[in-house]
Design a protein around this motif. Sequence first.
Motif, short mmCIF file in Angstrom:
data_model
loop_
_atom_site.label_atom_id
_atom_site.label_comp_id
_atom_site.label_asym_id
_atom_site.label_seq_id
_atom_site.Cartn_x
_atom_site.Cartn_y
_atom_site.Cartn_z
N THR A 1 1.07 0.32 -4.06
CA THR A 1 -0.13 0.11 -4.72
C THR A 1 -1.14 -0.45 -4.07
OG1 THR A 1 1.61 -0.28 -6.20
CG2 THR A 1 -0.42 -1.78 -6.88
N ARG B 1 -5.30 -4.46 -12.55
CA ARG B 1 -6.23 -5.75 -12.52
C ARG B 1 -4.52 -7.28 -12.59
NH1 ARG B 1 -11.63 -6.50 -12.23
NH2 ARG B 1 -11.13 -8.91 -14.01
N ARG C 1 -7.31 -2.41 -3.22
CA ARG C 1 -8.71 -2.27 -3.30
C ARG C 1 -10.00 -3.22 -3.37
NH1 ARG C 1 -7.40 1.66 -0.71
NH2 ARG C 1 -6.26 3.34 -2.28
N GLY D 1 -2.76 5.97 -10.11
CA GLY D 1 -3.78 7.11 -9.93
C GLY D 1 -4.90 5.63 -10.77
N GLY D 2 -4.98 5.44 -10.84
CA GLY D 2 -5.94 4.05 -11.52
C GLY D 2 -5.71 3.02 -11.80
N PRO D 3 -6.81 2.24 -11.45
CA PRO D 3 -7.07 0.07 -11.31
C PRO D 3 -5.66 -0.56 -11.80
CG PRO D 3 -8.36 0.78 -12.61
CD PRO D 3 -7.46 2.11 -12.78
N ALA E 1 -6.29 -3.91 -8.20
CA ALA E 1 -5.88 -2.21 -6.96
C ALA E 1 -4.95 -1.37 -7.94
CB ALA E 1 -3.69 -3.53 -6.94
N GLU E 2 -4.65 0.13 -6.81
CA GLU E 2 -4.60 1.27 -7.72
C GLU E 2 -2.78 1.15 -7.55
OE1 GLU E 2 -5.14 5.38 -5.92
OE2 GLU E 2 -7.25 4.39 -5.35
N SER E 3 -3.11 2.09 -8.59
CA SER E 3 -1.22 2.09 -9.13
C SER E 3 -1.42 3.10 -10.29
CB SER E 3 -0.78 0.59 -10.05
OG SER E 3 0.53 1.07 -9.69
N LYS F 1 0.77 -1.25 -0.44
CA LYS F 1 0.14 0.15 0.09
C LYS F 1 0.61 1.29 0.03
CE LYS F 1 -3.63 2.02 2.44
NZ LYS F 1 -4.74 1.83 4.20
N ASP G 1 -8.24 -2.78 5.56
CA ASP G 1 -9.10 -3.09 3.85
C ASP G 1 -9.14 -4.28 3.51
OD1 ASP G 1 -7.96 -0.11 4.35
OD2 ASP G 1 -5.47 -0.87 2.90
#
Length: 494
Positions: A160, A185, A163, A181-183, A177-179, A42, A226
């Motif tokens: 990262t 997968r 989510r 600023g975007g998703p 996950a978020e990386s 994270k 989380d």
Amino acid sequence: MQSAQQPYDRQTGVVVLGAGAAGLAAAISAREAGAEVLVLEKCPPETAGGNTRVSGGSWFENLDAQRAAVYLRSLCGDLPVSEAVIRTWAEETRHNTRWIEGLGAAVAVNGAYPPEFPHLDGADCYGGYHSLEGRMGDQLLYRFLVDAALARGVEICYATPGRELVIDGGVVTGVVAESGGGPLRVRARTGVVLATGGFENDPAMVRDYLRLAPCPVWGSPAGTGDGHRMAQKAGADLWHMGNMTAFSGIRVPGSDTGFFMVPPATGYIWVAPDGRRFVDETPALGGHGQSRIRGRDELHPAQPAYVVFDERTRRAGPLCPPREYLPVGWKVLIEGYEWSLDNQAEIDRGWIRRADTVEGLAAGLGVAPETLAETVRHWNAACAAGRDERFGRRAESLTPLEQGPYYAFELAPLLGWTSGGPRRDEHCRVLDPFGSAIPGLYAAGSVSSTYSWAKDGGFHIADALAFGRVAGRTAAAPPAITSDLEETSASSVG
């Protein structure tokens, strides 16, 4: 919950969420079992590693697996956990030192630490602390495990956060996950390991499960539950969510993290908001979440209070142990704060209140002056008599408050870590409320620790290393197994 019908950005064998002791142990073990492993952490590198990074980095030495099982049962008391989990814990924690040494570490005994619960059956299994180089803290364990994981081909993606879990036909097959600023997968061919830490930094969960107003935390601010929410959305049951490890700490205005407080002298008392003492402030036993109070091992501290002391105690030394003595905690290791030797800087900052009289101190705290003055008079009389008839505080700790000025700070339960989370079996498989495993989902570390109630020093790191290994190797090659809960359910139906 995400569908597997959307395309993946990446594929790997095992995805591990979290790069603390449990996550890194899981990653290393999965890699040694032949799996390709990706760790999603994270936080950025500067603050990654969860509570492991700022912990003492020590694990207890398990001298005898059979006696360790007895000790764990005793520590659980009337909140038992699965016998299969206890047996696996007892066996696996026995191998922690050998495993760390096998990775190339130099391990040594770190001081002479006796068991914190010597009155409980099985305490003779406790062999004290083991640490890298025999040194506590200073991020040694975290940095070693990161290097060991990277050397074995584990990939770690920082900043990262996971989510959501991806579910396909009831099987956990990946993570969103978020990386950047975007998703992102990521497909996990054989399993996802949750090693996301506790929920001590989520105010709503702290209120709901620990029944506390938001408290400062001792460790990483990243433990926001989380993994708990992801597991619940996938259908997980929960266990021992009301358990925690808290320390005596000071609340710092405007900060989510606080300081671990160990007054260098015994001239202090705790008072509730009404200005009265309510507990033995220095119980003789315990120290990692519970202490012996009223004949029971109770959570301690378990409520806010004010710590009142006098000039003699103020001059005795720093309230927060200096880094060279105890190199642990977020404030000390990550923020780099150095507590003043005479506590004066913290008084000047307003963290500690000062007044020339007890009555003046009470007024500044919003406490009835006559009540606090009476409390101090009763305390001083008990010190003169050599006996605390109200709460039985040890005679050697009875130091009067009689040298002004007088001081106080707000003591909060400084949350070290929470213990509860998604229920798991001895193979670290996450279970649903009916005792069935959720295929493809595993958990280890503080997100789902073994401890339903009391725990000794070095137990959380020991648990993270032990079940991190179990989770990693099980996720790498999921066996066709049946948990104790499933066997019990089946036999009951039959």
